[in-house]
Design an enzyme around this catalytic site. Sequence first.
Site, mmCIF file in Angstrom:
data_model
loop_
_atom_site.group_PDB
_atom_site.id
_atom_site.type_symbol
_atom_site.label_atom_id
_atom_site.label_comp_id
_atom_site.label_asym_id
_atom_site.label_seq_id
_atom_site.Cartn_x
_atom_site.Cartn_y
_atom_site.Cartn_z
ATOM 1 N N ASP A 1 0.590 4.995 1.885
ATOM 2 C CA ASP A 1 -0.125 5.480 3.061
ATOM 3 C C ASP A 1 -1.291 6.404 2.707
ATOM 4 O OD1 ASP A 1 1.406 4.108 4.926
ATOM 5 O OD2 ASP A 1 2.890 5.704 5.086
ATOM 6 N N ARG B 1 5.371 6.777 13.789
ATOM 7 C CA ARG B 1 5.506 7.315 12.444
ATOM 8 C C ARG B 1 4.910 8.713 12.369
ATOM 9 N NH1 ARG B 1 1.929 4.535 8.130
ATOM 10 N NH2 ARG B 1 0.674 6.420 8.253
ATOM 11 N N HIS C 1 4.792 0.071 0.333
ATOM 12 C CA HIS C 1 5.504 -0.725 1.325
ATOM 13 C C HIS C 1 4.602 -1.801 1.909
ATOM 14 C CE1 HIS C 1 3.615 2.574 3.566
ATOM 15 N NE2 HIS C 1 3.662 1.814 4.640
ATOM 16 N N HIS D 1 0.832 -1.200 0.000
ATOM 17 C CA HIS D 1 0.000 0.000 0.000
ATOM 18 C C HIS D 1 0.867 1.250 0.000
ATOM 19 C CE1 HIS D 1 1.106 -0.415 4.202
ATOM 20 N NE2 HIS D 1 0.756 0.852 4.391
#
Length: 274
Positions: free
Chosen positions: A102, A262, A247, A100
């Site tokens: 983000d 994150r 990723h 995907h």
Amino acid sequence: MNSIVAVKRLDLTRHVGTELAGFSLLNLSDAGVQEILQLVAERGVVVVRDQPMTIPEQISFGRRMGELHVHPAYAQSQYPEALHIYGDENSKMVPGEGWHSDVSCDERPPGVSMLRIETTPSVGGDTAFAHQGALFESFSDTMKNFLVTLKARHSGDLPWRNQYKSVDPKAYPRNLHPVVRTHPLTGKNALYVNSGFTDRIWDMEEWESDMLLKSIFDKIAYSVEFQCRVRWEPNSVTFWDNRVVQHHACWDYFPEKREGWRVTTTGERPYLAL
């Protein structure tokens, strides 16, 4: 430190990923931060080891990269700009499983993500990255000329409906984006569809859309020549540019614990410059 030009550099693969060493991110000048962003745009992924910092320090560094993104489903009250990445023996799922980009369902999807892992399992927990620019360039001119004419729908309801028992397809963002987008720093084009959020190619019959998307998703997953893996160590920081890479977080460490934070910048609305 003013610049990263003289630091130790190791490319992870030919097409994607670079590791840097020998400096502190928190001591970078504004010009040094811009150099990081440029390198991430060019290489897709940049890893920097041995970077201890607090969550507020990470958020502060993130703001130096740009406007910070607040996740539409997972934002927490104490640190809304920081996403908690966590998996242990009680987890039913972990963030980032499956290929995907983000939160691509947003009108202005994330630009650069900065993940700092604090706790690592004894083995496993790598993150795999796939460079969508290099993959797009490997296609025939016929396929490239076709894909640049298309738009696709990205729906937040696709990944989050079951978790949040949403019955309203408008509960989370839904936006049309070009299937191929242009990076504002490099001027290069990259694929911009992903199995995590993209549910339809616009102006196509459903079966046509399903057939095309499955072919592209399979190509992304199996084209290992355009991929790299990042093996985490405590206090490792990895930057990736959601405009040019996808990723996949490998959940192969159950029942051990993996934890980090994150922060992510908000990017521009995706566009294609022909």
